[in-house]
Design an enzyme around this catalytic site. Sequence first.
Site, mmCIF file in Angstrom:
data_model
loop_
_atom_site.group_PDB
_atom_site.id
_atom_site.type_symbol
_atom_site.label_atom_id
_atom_site.label_comp_id
_atom_site.label_asym_id
_atom_site.label_seq_id
_atom_site.Cartn_x
_atom_site.Cartn_y
_atom_site.Cartn_z
ATOM 1 N N LYS A 111 0.820 -1.217 0.000
ATOM 2 C CA LYS A 111 0.000 0.000 0.000
ATOM 3 C C LYS A 111 0.849 1.259 0.000
ATOM 4 O O LYS A 111 0.454 2.275 -0.583
ATOM 5 C CB LYS A 111 -0.943 0.012 1.209
ATOM 6 C CG LYS A 111 -2.098 -0.941 1.054
ATOM 7 C CD LYS A 111 -3.244 -0.584 1.977
ATOM 8 C CE LYS A 111 -4.418 -1.512 1.759
ATOM 9 N NZ LYS A 111 -5.450 -1.365 2.789
ATOM 10 N N LYS A 194 -5.065 -9.643 -7.040
ATOM 11 C CA LYS A 194 -6.245 -9.829 -6.193
ATOM 12 C C LYS A 194 -7.368 -8.885 -6.605
ATOM 13 O O LYS A 194 -7.101 -7.742 -6.965
ATOM 14 C CB LYS A 194 -5.812 -9.514 -4.751
ATOM 15 C CG LYS A 194 -6.730 -9.969 -3.672
ATOM 16 C CD LYS A 194 -6.189 -9.572 -2.302
ATOM 17 C CE LYS A 194 -6.211 -8.067 -2.091
ATOM 18 N NZ LYS A 194 -5.886 -7.638 -0.733
ATOM 19 N N LYS A 197 -10.809 -3.182 -4.181
ATOM 20 C CA LYS A 197 -11.578 -1.937 -4.345
ATOM 21 C C LYS A 197 -10.753 -0.864 -5.033
ATOM 22 O O LYS A 197 -11.299 0.057 -5.627
ATOM 23 C CB LYS A 197 -11.975 -1.384 -2.967
ATOM 24 C CG LYS A 197 -12.983 -2.200 -2.219
ATOM 25 C CD LYS A 197 -13.122 -1.684 -0.780
ATOM 26 C CE LYS A 197 -13.722 -2.734 0.132
ATOM 27 N NZ LYS A 197 -13.497 -2.492 1.543
HETATM 28 P P1 TYM Z 1 -10.860 -5.358 3.768
HETATM 29 O O1 TYM Z 1 -11.833 -4.265 4.021
HETATM 30 O O2 TYM Z 1 -9.794 -5.157 2.769
HETATM 31 O O3 TYM Z 1 -11.635 -6.676 3.358
HETATM 32 C C1 TYM Z 1 -12.723 -7.200 4.109
HETATM 33 C C2 TYM Z 1 -12.679 -8.710 4.073
HETATM 34 O O4 TYM Z 1 -12.722 -9.170 2.721
HETATM 35 C C3 TYM Z 1 -11.624 -10.048 2.469
HETATM 36 N N1 TYM Z 1 -11.172 -9.855 1.080
HETATM 37 C C4 TYM Z 1 -11.061 -10.839 0.195
HETATM 38 N N2 TYM Z 1 -11.292 -12.155 0.283
HETATM 39 C C5 TYM Z 1 -11.089 -12.902 -0.831
HETATM 40 N N3 TYM Z 1 -10.670 -12.374 -2.010
HETATM 41 C C6 TYM Z 1 -10.433 -11.049 -2.143
HETATM 42 N N4 TYM Z 1 -10.043 -10.549 -3.314
HETATM 43 C C7 TYM Z 1 -10.623 -10.220 -1.005
HETATM 44 N N5 TYM Z 1 -10.483 -8.885 -0.791
HETATM 45 C C8 TYM Z 1 -10.822 -8.689 0.499
HETATM 46 C C9 TYM Z 1 -10.546 -9.625 3.463
HETATM 47 O O5 TYM Z 1 -9.634 -10.679 3.705
HETATM 48 C C10 TYM Z 1 -11.380 -9.275 4.667
HETATM 49 O O6 TYM Z 1 -11.677 -10.436 5.423
HETATM 50 N N6 TYM Z 1 -7.690 -5.120 7.620
HETATM 51 C C11 TYM Z 1 -8.997 -5.610 7.220
HETATM 52 C C12 TYM Z 1 -10.138 -5.059 8.052
HETATM 53 C C13 TYM Z 1 -9.991 -5.256 9.534
HETATM 54 C C14 TYM Z 1 -10.148 -6.484 10.238
HETATM 55 C C15 TYM Z 1 -9.956 -6.160 11.602
HETATM 56 C C16 TYM Z 1 -10.411 -7.795 9.835
HETATM 57 C C17 TYM Z 1 -9.718 -4.291 10.431
HETATM 58 N N7 TYM Z 1 -9.698 -4.826 11.698
HETATM 59 C C18 TYM Z 1 -10.003 -7.131 12.589
HETATM 60 C C19 TYM Z 1 -10.496 -8.772 10.847
HETATM 61 C C20 TYM Z 1 -10.288 -8.426 12.193
HETATM 62 C C21 TYM Z 1 -9.233 -5.177 5.781
HETATM 63 O O7 TYM Z 1 -8.654 -4.248 5.292
HETATM 64 O O8 TYM Z 1 -10.221 -5.848 5.162
#
Ligand code: TYM
Length: 331
Positions: A111, A194, A197
């Site tokens: 990032k 991947k 967004k």
């Molecule tokens: P974020 O917002 O990027 O994504 C949310 C969830 O979606 C999953 N994900 C995917 N799974 C499969 N294929 C993909 N292409 C894909 N893109 C996203 C992510 O693995 C996630 O489960 N850091 C985290 C948010 C967070 C969090 C937490 C998660 C903040 N605090 C505590 C668990 C526990 C994030 O940016 O997710």
Amino acid sequence: MKLVFSGIQPTGNLHIGNYLGAVRNWVALQEKFKCIFCIVDMHAITVWQDPSMLVENTREVAAALIASGIDPKTQILFNQSRNPDHANLSWILNCVARLGWLNRMTQFKEKAGKNRENASVGLYTYPNLMAADILVYQATHVPVGEDQKQHLELARDIAQKFNSDYGADIFPLPEPLITGAATRVMSLRDGASKMSKSDPSDLSRINLSDGADAVAQKIRKAKTDPNPLPDSIEALSGRPEADNLISIYAAFAGISREDSISINSGKQFSNFKRDLTDLAVSVLEPINNEMRKLLSEPEYIDGILANGGERAVDVSRPVMGKVFQAVGFRS
Ligand code: TYM
């Protein structure tokens, strides 16, 4: 007691990677466990967010989660900034985590890109806030997609070091739950990256807000190769786009990748894409319709998030009491 926690960033449209990799599993877990689902607006601002868009996006993610089947009455659904205990614990964890641990985080490297000096300090300490999100509720299970695995390993290391430094058995070591046929959904335009967004091409992802026509168009335009679908998972090796579409089909159908390949083996992509579109639309259309309904009542969504925030504080505050005592705060 088992407690599930997971988070999602309100940085734009949710896509089927978020849905198939995470949210769909959350919906299943809430049948069995007490769950806390958090829209992580504090994580979102580690990169610039237009404030008025952040408000909108937070509501939109809440609507998408409810429309996908998250029940905000039996579970807790809220946005992170409503509970100051996340920030509070995260400071303490900043003092527990080691620089060397954070330096290994691949997501920061991706990032921050080449201009690392210009990345926010928040982006660097992002994983500590993530650990705080989980630990402040003493959560035991964290359902996520594969890309969050390294952050969860760090959360476990932080929990362990806190418990051992302070001689206090406060935090359980959270277990990642990375399940289903699509733990890493790839871009529709490039099977090597991947689905995300932040990809500039909207054709690379299917958003939960896309209507049936957009879903059909994106699947029709998805990159493929010239050969028909093979008859085994092994034969997908070296064909990342085909592999991705087979996984997406499996996840939407709720079947294994093996079953997905045997159902679709021998099909030309033109036929397979038509079947995949029908399947995807049958799952996504009801979610899309419900989302639209919910978004026409923003006060209703805000009420749910406010109520969830209060109930989240009820769970975290006693844990913070124990943490303060262990650290030696307040006399
Ligand atoms: P974020 O917002 O990027 O994504 C949310 C969830 O979606 C999953 N994900 C995917 N799974 C499969 N294929 C993909 N292409 C894909 N893109 C996203 C992510 O693995 C996630 O489960 N850091 C985290 C948010 C967070 C969090 C937490 C998660 C903040 N605090 C505590 C668990 C526990 C994030 O940016 O997710």
